[in-house]
Design a protein around this motif. Structure first.
Motif, PDB file in Angstrom:
ATOM      1  N   ASP A  92       0.837  -1.204   0.000  1.00  0.00           N
ATOM      2  CA  ASP A  92       0.000   0.000   0.000  1.00  0.00           C
ATOM      3  C   ASP A  92       0.870   1.252   0.000  1.00  0.00           C
ATOM      4  O   ASP A  92       0.627   2.191  -0.754  1.00  0.00           O
ATOM      5  CB  ASP A  92      -0.911   0.040   1.235  1.00  0.00           C
ATOM      6  CG  ASP A  92      -1.957  -1.050   1.256  1.00  0.00           C
ATOM      7  OD1 ASP A  92      -2.298  -1.573   0.181  1.00  0.00           O
ATOM      8  OD2 ASP A  92      -2.430  -1.384   2.369  1.00  0.00           O
ATOM      9  N   ILE A  96       1.052   4.188  -2.711  1.00  0.00           N
ATOM     10  CA  ILE A  96       0.751   5.576  -2.324  1.00  0.00           C
ATOM     11  C   ILE A  96       1.896   6.491  -2.739  1.00  0.00           C
ATOM     12  O   ILE A  96       1.676   7.550  -3.325  1.00  0.00           O
ATOM     13  CB  ILE A  96       0.500   5.688  -0.799  1.00  0.00           C
ATOM     14  CG1 ILE A  96      -0.784   4.961  -0.422  1.00  0.00           C
ATOM     15  CG2 ILE A  96       0.428   7.149  -0.366  1.00  0.00           C
ATOM     16  CD1 ILE A  96      -0.945   4.717   1.073  1.00  0.00           C
ATOM     17  N   GLU A 114      -8.068  11.449  -4.698  1.00  0.00           N
ATOM     18  CA  GLU A 114      -8.629  10.091  -4.655  1.00  0.00           C
ATOM     19  C   GLU A 114      -7.773   9.168  -3.790  1.00  0.00           C
ATOM     20  O   GLU A 114      -8.302   8.365  -3.010  1.00  0.00           O
ATOM     21  CB  GLU A 114      -8.762   9.527  -6.065  1.00  0.00           C
ATOM     22  CG  GLU A 114      -9.865  10.191  -6.869  1.00  0.00           C
ATOM     23  CD  GLU A 114      -9.955   9.685  -8.300  1.00  0.00           C
ATOM     24  OE1 GLU A 114      -9.299   8.678  -8.634  1.00  0.00           O
ATOM     25  OE2 GLU A 114     -10.682  10.305  -9.095  1.00  0.00           O
ATOM     26  N   VAL A 115      -6.462   9.293  -3.906  1.00  0.00           N
ATOM     27  CA  VAL A 115      -5.561   8.470  -3.095  1.00  0.00           C
ATOM     28  C   VAL A 115      -5.728   8.824  -1.622  1.00  0.00           C
ATOM     29  O   VAL A 115      -5.841   7.939  -0.768  1.00  0.00           O
ATOM     30  CB  VAL A 115      -4.083   8.645  -3.543  1.00  0.00           C
ATOM     31  CG1 VAL A 115      -3.137   7.930  -2.588  1.00  0.00           C
ATOM     32  CG2 VAL A 115      -3.894   8.149  -4.965  1.00  0.00           C
ATOM     33  N   ASN A 117      -8.337  10.143  -0.141  1.00  0.00           N
ATOM     34  CA  ASN A 117      -9.645   9.662   0.335  1.00  0.00           C
ATOM     35  C   ASN A 117      -9.631   8.152   0.570  1.00  0.00           C
ATOM     36  O   ASN A 117     -10.226   7.661   1.536  1.00  0.00           O
ATOM     37  CB  ASN A 117     -10.752  10.043  -0.647  1.00  0.00           C
ATOM     38  CG  ASN A 117     -11.056  11.521  -0.611  1.00  0.00           C
ATOM     39  OD1 ASN A 117     -10.780  12.204   0.377  1.00  0.00           O
ATOM     40  ND2 ASN A 117     -11.609  12.035  -1.696  1.00  0.00           N
ATOM     41  N   LYS A 118      -8.959   7.422  -0.283  1.00  0.00           N
ATOM     42  CA  LYS A 118      -8.867   5.966  -0.119  1.00  0.00           C
ATOM     43  C   LYS A 118      -8.076   5.618   1.143  1.00  0.00           C
ATOM     44  O   LYS A 118      -8.469   4.737   1.910  1.00  0.00           O
ATOM     45  CB  LYS A 118      -8.207   5.342  -1.364  1.00  0.00           C
ATOM     46  CG  LYS A 118      -8.178   3.848  -1.359  1.00  0.00           C
ATOM     47  CD  LYS A 118      -9.563   3.271  -1.467  1.00  0.00           C
ATOM     48  CE  LYS A 118      -9.503   1.764  -1.640  1.00  0.00           C
ATOM     49  NZ  LYS A 118     -10.826   1.171  -1.694  1.00  0.00           N
ATOM     50  N   VAL A 119      -6.978   6.332   1.376  1.00  0.00           N
ATOM     51  CA  VAL A 119      -6.168   6.088   2.572  1.00  0.00           C
ATOM     52  C   VAL A 119      -6.979   6.410   3.825  1.00  0.00           C
ATOM     53  O   VAL A 119      -6.956   5.666   4.807  1.00  0.00           O
ATOM     54  CB  VAL A 119      -4.854   6.900   2.534  1.00  0.00           C
ATOM     55  CG1 VAL A 119      -4.128   6.840   3.867  1.00  0.00           C
ATOM     56  CG2 VAL A 119      -3.952   6.401   1.411  1.00  0.00           C
ATOM     57  N   LYS A 120      -7.733   7.496   3.770  1.00  0.00           N
ATOM     58  CA  LYS A 120      -8.579   7.865   4.915  1.00  0.00           C
ATOM     59  C   LYS A 120      -9.632   6.786   5.172  1.00  0.00           C
ATOM     60  O   LYS A 120      -9.913   6.442   6.319  1.00  0.00           O
ATOM     61  CB  LYS A 120      -9.249   9.218   4.671  1.00  0.00           C
ATOM     62  CG  LYS A 120      -8.292  10.387   4.737  1.00  0.00           C
ATOM     63  CD  LYS A 120      -8.983  11.689   4.355  1.00  0.00           C
ATOM     64  CE  LYS A 120      -8.000  12.842   4.282  1.00  0.00           C
ATOM     65  NZ  LYS A 120      -8.643  14.091   3.825  1.00  0.00           N
ATOM     66  N   ALA A 121     -10.199   6.247   4.115  1.00  0.00           N
ATOM     67  CA  ALA A 121     -11.221   5.208   4.257  1.00  0.00           C
ATOM     68  C   ALA A 121     -10.626   3.920   4.842  1.00  0.00           C
ATOM     69  O   ALA A 121     -11.235   3.282   5.694  1.00  0.00           O
ATOM     70  CB  ALA A 121     -11.873   4.922   2.909  1.00  0.00           C
ATOM     71  N   ILE A 122      -9.441   3.558   4.397  1.00  0.00           N
ATOM     72  CA  ILE A 122      -8.799   2.330   4.863  1.00  0.00           C
ATOM     73  C   ILE A 122      -8.359   2.454   6.324  1.00  0.00           C
ATOM     74  O   ILE A 122      -8.537   1.533   7.112  1.00  0.00           O
ATOM     75  CB  ILE A 122      -7.574   1.982   3.981  1.00  0.00           C
ATOM     76  CG1 ILE A 122      -8.026   1.554   2.595  1.00  0.00           C
ATOM     77  CG2 ILE A 122      -6.719   0.890   4.618  1.00  0.00           C
ATOM     78  CD1 ILE A 122      -6.897   1.416   1.592  1.00  0.00           C
ATOM     79  N   THR A 123      -7.794   3.611   6.668  1.00  0.00           N
ATOM     80  CA  THR A 123      -7.215   3.780   8.003  1.00  0.00           C
ATOM     81  C   THR A 123      -8.173   4.377   9.023  1.00  0.00           C
ATOM     82  O   THR A 123      -7.914   4.297  10.223  1.00  0.00           O
ATOM     83  CB  THR A 123      -5.973   4.688   7.934  1.00  0.00           C
ATOM     84  OG1 THR A 123      -6.364   5.972   7.419  1.00  0.00           O
ATOM     85  CG2 THR A 123      -4.883   4.073   7.066  1.00  0.00           C
ATOM     86  N   ASP A 131      -4.438  17.273   0.923  1.00  0.00           N
ATOM     87  CA  ASP A 131      -4.223  15.888   0.489  1.00  0.00           C
ATOM     88  C   ASP A 131      -2.753  15.504   0.377  1.00  0.00           C
ATOM     89  O   ASP A 131      -2.328  14.473   0.887  1.00  0.00           O
ATOM     90  CB  ASP A 131      -4.926  15.641  -0.851  1.00  0.00           C
ATOM     91  CG  ASP A 131      -6.434  15.751  -0.737  1.00  0.00           C
ATOM     92  OD1 ASP A 131      -6.959  15.519   0.377  1.00  0.00           O
ATOM     93  OD2 ASP A 131      -7.078  16.073  -1.752  1.00  0.00           O
TER      94      ASP A 131
END
Length: 150
Positions: A92, A96, A114-115, A117-123, A131
């Motif tokens: 990951d 990133i 987008e990256v 937001n994805k990291v925020k969603a995962i963590t 960002d």
């Protein structure tokens, strides 16, 4: 193809390689060429050894290191901001870093968003950081947390 001294290969060098090709590739079904390549350490087949040549690639290799990598190194006294960064896998983090580098280089802020937001969603991280700054912090935190064993 060049000579071992770095000069351009001559027609005679090409002919010598070509004359030995049937012996090392066709007659031995490539086994002799394979063994020779593996044993000599330079990737040369028998024809190359006889002609004193080596095949080189002039293609530009992709640079997997990024200028951002130096920015991501955390110092020994560094205090992580996001402990959740430890939940990211090395794969990951590499992705990133690569996406952040390319997004920054191409000024593709949609990609960076987008990256992030994805990291925020995962963590599960919630932050007001921009960002790019957020992703750099997460990368630095992950590097520190994974190196300290925390």
């Amino acid at each position: 193809m060049v000579r071992l001294d770095g000069t351009r290969a001559s027609v005679g060098d090409y002919v010598l390689r070509w004359l030995l090709r049937p012996i090392e590739i066709i007659m031995t079904m490539g086994a002799l060429a394979m063994v020779t390549i593996l044993l000599n350490g330079r990737g040369q087949r028998l024809g190359d050894l006889a002609a004193g040549t080596v095949v080189i690639s002039l293609k530009k290799r992709p640079d997997h290191s990024t200028p951002l990598a130096a920015d991501m190194v955390a110092h020994a006294d560094y205090q992580p901001v996001f402990a959740q960064a430890a939940a990211l896998s090395d794969h990951d983090v590499a992705l990133i870093r690569k996406l952040l580098f390319h997004g920054s280089k191409q000024e593709n802020y949609v990609l960076i968003n987008e990256v992030a937001n994805k990291v925020k969603a995962i963590t599960g991280i919630s932050t007001d950081l921009q960002d790019s700054a957020f992703l750099k912090t997460v990368l630095r935190d992950h590097a520190h947390l994974s190196s300290s064993g925390s």
